[in-house]
Design an enzyme around this catalytic site. Structure first.
Site, short mmCIF file in Angstrom:
data_model
loop_
_atom_site.label_atom_id
_atom_site.label_comp_id
_atom_site.label_asym_id
_atom_site.label_seq_id
_atom_site.Cartn_x
_atom_site.Cartn_y
_atom_site.Cartn_z
N TYR A 141 0.86 -1.18 0.00
CA TYR A 141 0.00 0.00 0.00
C TYR A 141 0.90 1.23 0.00
O TYR A 141 1.87 1.29 0.76
CB TYR A 141 -0.89 0.01 1.25
CG TYR A 141 -1.76 1.24 1.38
CD1 TYR A 141 -2.86 1.44 0.55
CD2 TYR A 141 -1.47 2.22 2.33
CE1 TYR A 141 -3.66 2.57 0.67
CE2 TYR A 141 -2.27 3.36 2.46
CZ TYR A 141 -3.36 3.52 1.62
OH TYR A 141 -4.15 4.65 1.75
N ASP A 236 9.32 2.72 -0.61
CA ASP A 236 8.33 3.39 0.23
C ASP A 236 8.62 2.97 1.67
O ASP A 236 8.20 1.90 2.12
CB ASP A 236 6.92 3.00 -0.20
CG ASP A 236 5.86 3.66 0.67
OD1 ASP A 236 6.24 4.29 1.69
OD2 ASP A 236 4.67 3.53 0.34
N LYS A 264 5.15 8.85 8.83
CA LYS A 264 4.94 8.27 10.17
C LYS A 264 5.97 8.72 11.20
O LYS A 264 5.88 9.83 11.70
CB LYS A 264 4.86 6.75 10.05
CG LYS A 264 3.70 6.35 9.11
CD LYS A 264 3.15 5.00 9.34
CE LYS A 264 2.17 4.62 8.25
NZ LYS A 264 0.83 4.37 8.63
N1 PMP Z 1 3.03 4.15 2.26
C1 PMP Z 1 2.96 3.23 3.23
C2 PMP Z 1 3.95 2.11 3.24
C3 PMP Z 1 1.97 3.32 4.21
O1 PMP Z 1 1.90 2.38 5.15
C4 PMP Z 1 1.07 4.42 4.17
C5 PMP Z 1 -0.01 4.58 5.22
N2 PMP Z 1 -0.20 3.60 6.11
C6 PMP Z 1 1.20 5.34 3.15
C7 PMP Z 1 2.19 5.20 2.22
C8 PMP Z 1 0.28 6.51 3.07
O2 PMP Z 1 0.54 7.40 4.07
P1 PMP Z 1 -0.58 8.44 4.57
O3 PMP Z 1 -1.63 7.62 5.23
O4 PMP Z 1 0.18 9.35 5.48
O5 PMP Z 1 -1.08 9.15 3.35
#
Ligand code: PMP
Length: 427
Positions: A141, A236, A264
């Protein structure tokens, strides 16, 4: 008002009653608990219950809730003004610090969410290569921008949606899917679409189909294949950055991507994320280059202050060894209890992120993860909740250990699991 009353009220004005889908507890049933406050390892709901929290705002809170230094930094920043829309010294400090910890990151830009970071990284990769197609891995994701909502993990997987409605076919058609831990599936795509693939984006440790570690050599092979094909490799590390080590997964596994996305932990629990990497690619960004990207609240001074305060603590010597130790205790304790009660389950763990998969013996891909027992997980979740332990309300998410979790918290958690497993009529 109780959680149930608030949820009923919320459902009238907010779709599904929540501002992010997994919060609605659709995978585990019941009304989500409304949180009143958090302190250290615990959250407290409006109904007067306290829980040992293993969600930690989905991994953002590596120091636990309301950590003193972070709160003080945010308060001090707020007293100087909450946003200016003009550059500040803190942004430069944070940029320098990230570049120092992540040698592959030569330049970086701050944004407000992980979604923005990955979306902007892809735009850059397309501009840099002059190509349109991208590859993502089944179950990973990367936020909710159009082209990334294909075979996505997290809430998309929790709700068992193949993909999101509302994404134009033309956009989804530019996203190709490979299998995590099976580099031959990526190689096949490069053969099928020579010189068409701009970027490969990957969670180097998958956290959004539950935790799935990369098998030995997998990330190295992804690096080789992308290099040979002239495609940009994007790690990511929104979850893994400053989580699995101070230098993220790229530090642990020794693989340098072209672009890195962070979020995060970087923002210490405030809305902050970033993307950065190779100088030649990053310098394509406006105003230096032709790729447009911007944000009213990007590099917000409160978020930057929280991030800097968090990273200062994480930079101390024994922090990651301590996190590893506590997470290992949790893994060992839960594994022993589940084995003793003959509950068919396995635990995947990388550092302080872990997932219990029920009803399976091995999970190394999204296909494996989808076969886990959602029903048994829901029973585990409710059983633990009744015993004061708050796990993520979905079988396909990671649980996070923070520095605020004491060995006492871990022992309480293992005891709760023992009690649940002893009473639960399980397979
Ligand atoms: N990339 C990863 C690996 C994530 O786990 C998340 C959210 N859990 C995102 C991108 C998206 O981040 P956000 O919810 O801050 O938009």
């Amino acid at each position: 008002m109780t959680s149930e009353e608030l949820y009923a009220r919320a459902c009238k004005k907010i779709p599904g009653g929540v501002n992010s889908p997994v919060r609605a507890w659709r995978a585990v049933g019941g009304a989500p608990r409304f949180v009143e406050r958090g302190a250290g390892s615990r959250i407290y709901d409006v109904d007067g219950n306290g829980y040992v929290d293993f969600v930690n705002s989905w991994g953002a809170l590596i120091l636990g809730h309301a950590q003193r230094d972070v709160v003080a930094a945010v308060q001090a920043a707020a007293a100087r003004g909450t946003t200016y829309g003009a550059p500040t010294e803190g942004e430069v400090q944070l940029a320098e610090l990230v570049c120092q910890c992540y040698p592959a990151v030569k330049k970086i830009r701050l944004v407000s969410s992980g979604t923005e970071a990955t979306m902007s990284a892809l735009r850059l990769a397309r501009a840099y290569t002059g190509r349109d197609k991208i590859v993502k891995f089944d179950g990973c994701y990367h936020g909710h921008s159009d082209g990334l909502l294909v075979k996505a993990g997290s809430g998309v997987a929790t709700l068992a949606l193949p993909e999101s409605a509302g994404v134009p076919r033309a956009v989804a058609g530019e996203t190709l899917i490979a299998e995590f831990n099976q580099s031959d599936t990526l190689q096949t795509l490069f053969h099928r679409y020579p010189r068409e693939i701009a970027a490969v984006i990957i969670e180097p440790v998958c956290g959004n189909m539950g935790v799935i570690p990369p098998q030995e050599g997998f990330l190295q092979r992804v690096r080789e294949l992308t290099r040979e094909a002239g495609a940009v490799l994007i790690f990511d590390e929104v979850i893994t950055g400053f989580r699995v080590s101070f230098a993220g997964a790229q530090g642990c596994y020794g693989v340098a991507p072209d672009l890195t996305c962070l979020g995060k932990v970087l923002g210490g629990g405030l809305p902050l994320a970033a993307f950065g990497g190779d100088k030649a690619i990053m310098d394509l960004l406006a105003p230096e280059g032709p790729v447009y990207q911007a944000g009213t609240l990007s590099g917000n001074p409160l978020a930057v202050a929280a991030g800097l305060a968090t990273l200062k603590i994480l930079a101390q010597d024994s922090v990651y060894a301590e996190l590893e130790h506590r997470a290992q205790l949790l893994e060992d304790g839960l594994s022993e209890v589940l084995r003793r009660h003959r509950v068919k389950a396995i635990i995947n763990r990388v550092g302080s992120m872990l997932t219990l998969f029920f009803g399976v013996t091995r999970v190394s891909s999204a296909t494996d993860a989808r076969t886990c027992s959602r029903e048994l997980f829901a029973r585990f979740f409710q059983g633990m909740l009744q015993r004061g332990i708050y796990f993520p309300p979905s079988p396909l998410e990671a649980a996070f250990v923070s520095l605020a979790h004491t060995t006492g918290d871990i022992e309480d958690t293992v005891r709760a699991c023992d009690d649940w497993a002893a009473r639960a009529p399980v397979i």
